[in-house]
Design an enzyme around this catalytic site. Structure first.
Site, PDB file in Angstrom:
ATOM      1  CG  ASP A 298       2.540  20.950 -34.718  1.00  0.00           C
ATOM      2  OD1 ASP A 298       1.965  21.070 -35.889  1.00  0.00           O
ATOM      3  OD2 ASP A 298       3.254  21.543 -33.788  1.00  0.00           O
ATOM      4  CD  GLU A 345       3.829  18.497 -38.501  1.00  0.00           C
ATOM      5  OE1 GLU A 345       4.522  17.907 -39.442  1.00  0.00           O
ATOM      6  OE2 GLU A 345       4.303  18.779 -37.424  1.00  0.00           O
ATOM      7  CG  ASP A 398       4.738  26.317 -39.346  1.00  0.00           C
ATOM      8  OD1 ASP A 398       4.611  27.524 -38.802  1.00  0.00           O
ATOM      9  OD2 ASP A 398       4.759  25.176 -38.790  1.00  0.00           O
TER      10      ASP A 398
END
Length: 500
Positions: A298, A345, A398
């Site tokens: 991430d 990501e 998200d």
């Protein structure tokens, strides 16, 4: 490393249905794995599995490697003789479609304490040996974590930097004193981790036997109020006097927020980490690879340069980009652990330098269909612009759900999308975007379960920048129908993503 053409589902275990108020590692988890296999999927992506604090975010955990005790299945403890019928006599009526975290904690933690009491008196010698072997094998992180969580309880949940100075600063005599005083509580915390990893390992083995690989999530940052920061303050940028972050992590203003996102995590002391040959990071990757097959990093861009916000700021607006030694770190990881199955990501403010770092190590980047229809044909999120070595999502945890996203599109975006698709199919816009993802050239396609189920904004998992009310969505029992399984399998087969 490039992956073969395949697909999978994004779902956090807290979202499983069940009678204990929160998804767990019991029967519904196994049913979900069966659904994945029956629909020809090859991946199950989860969010971080750690113990969460205020706000319940899996990206703000008390440990970078520990498991969340709330995911432990009481039913499996019952099957093991660690809980009995009368323990379940006063279960409350939990909401079905969301997690009431306060009620779950009030209900499940006493059950786990009863299981620990019975384990001490009733566990077989083989089980006791297994527990001791687990404690020995995981001691490099488990000892600090178990003491940290016991201390948090002793100090009524206060953040470690507010504890008594001697233990806050880990003075050896204070460590020794508190280890003696909290011996029972420390053993209990170790038991919770033992049970979590025992249940998770068995679930992962079941998934692997069905041809399903687990994609785990490694957030670049850890929570300030965590065992990691308390036990390793030298690797973080902290105020030496107060222990609070001297520089905080976040991102500048972007698609999600006009003032950016101020996460509050301390950024790393990369100079110290370089001198230690990234030992802490090596151990973190090793620990995660113990219980997942693939790692999604991430906020990958933070390994090339990261947004650092000075102590005292209330938003992320007044930050500064600072360089990080990502290339050196990933070379060290490859040297010590081999070529790792990593996904990057790479959303947000991405520079040529970030792309070069990603491509140097052949990490697949991410493409989000929800970002594709707001500009022009040069938009890198449009499927005809994809490289093969990437993974495509309709949206992530998200984003809004696809149904909710479509309902909120501007007229311009909706018109562009409809012209791109040709028309909306009878099955609904969510299946149109699933088809678009699966039919793309991206090696991997990952779909949030909400989009398979065609749910609206009420099923959104997270709203970035909003501190409360997230991470609670759960799907209903019997939602994974034979019709959905068939439709997903046929679409997966049509676009050559089924197992060979």
């Amino acid at each position: 490393m490039p992956f073969p053409r395949s697909s999978g589902i994004l779902l956090h275990p807290t979202s499983f249905p069940g009678q204990y108020g929160i998804g767990d590692l019991g029967a519904e988890a196994y049913r979900f794995v069966d659904f994945l296999a029956e629909s020809s999927q090859q991946f199950w992506q989860v969010l971080p599995l750690g113990p969460t604090g205020y706000g319940n975010s899996p990206y703000m955990c008390y440990s970078a490697v520990a498991g969340n005790p709330l995911l432990i299945s009481p039913q499996r403890l019952y099957n093991d003789g660690l809980l009995i019928d009368e323990d379940f006599a006063t279960l409350p009526a939990f909401p079905e479609q969301t997690v009431d975290y306060d009620l779950v904690i009030q209900t499940k933690m006493p059950l786990l304490e009863k299981a620990w009491e019975r384990f001490q008196t009733n566990a077989s010698k083989d089980m006791q040996w297994e527990f001791q072997e687990f404690c020995d094998r995981k001691a490099y992180w488990l000892n600090d974590y178990a003491l940290f969580m016991s201390l948090k309880d002793a100090f009524e949940g206060d953040s470690w930097h507010n504890w008594k100075p001697a233990i806050s600063k880990r003075k050896p005599e204070a460590i020794e004193k508190w280890e003696r005083r909290l011996a029972y509580e420390i053993s209990y915390q170790k038991f919770l981790q033992f049970e979590f990893f025992r249940q998770w390992t068995e679930l992962k083995q079941y998934a692997n036997s069905k041809g399903i690989q687990i994609i785990g999530d490694i957030p670049i940052y850890v929570s300030h109020d965590s065992a990691d920061v308390w036990a390793n303050p030298e690797i973080f940028c902290l105020d030496e006097q107060t222990g609070v972050p001297a520089l905080m992590a976040g991102v500048p203003p972007d698609y999600f927020s006009e003032t950016g996102q101020l996460w509050g995590n301390p950024v790393y002391n990369w100079e110290y980490l370089q001198k230690s040959e990234f030992k802490w990071w090596i151990h973190r990757f090793e620990a995660l690879l113990d219980y997942v097959d693939v790692i999604r990093i991430d906020h990958f861009r933070g390994f090339e340069a990261y947004w650092a916000v000075p102590q005292g700021e209330q938003t992320a607006t007044n930050g500064t980009w600072m360089k990080a030694p990502g290339e050196e770190l990933f070379q060290q990881l490859r040297h010590q652990l081999g070529k790792l199955p990593i996904l990057a990501e790479d959303l947000g403010v991405i520079t040529p330098e970030v792309e070069a770092l990603r491509d140097q190590f052949e990490f697949p980047g991410m493409k989000i269909l929800h970002f594709a229809f707001g500009s022009d044909p040069g938009n890198s999120y449009l499927p005809f612009n994809y490289p093969n070595n990437c993974l495509v999502y309709t949206g992530t945890h998200d984003n809004n759900t696809t149904v909710g996203w479509f309902e909120q599109l501007s007229d311009h975006e909706k018109d562009y999308l409809l012209r791109y698709l040709g028309r909306i199919g009878e099955a609904g816009i969510h299946w149109d975007l699933v088809r678009l993802a699966l039919s793309s050239v991206a090696n991997q396609a990952l779909i949030p379960l909400q989009d398979i189920l065609g749910l609206g904004s009420e099923a959104r998992m997270n709203r970035p920048g909003v501190g409360e009310g997230n991470w609670g969505w759960r799907y209903l029992p019997n939602a994974l129908t034979s019709e959905i399984t068939y439709r997903l399998r046929r679409m997966t087969e049509i676009y050559n993503r089924a197992p060979k």
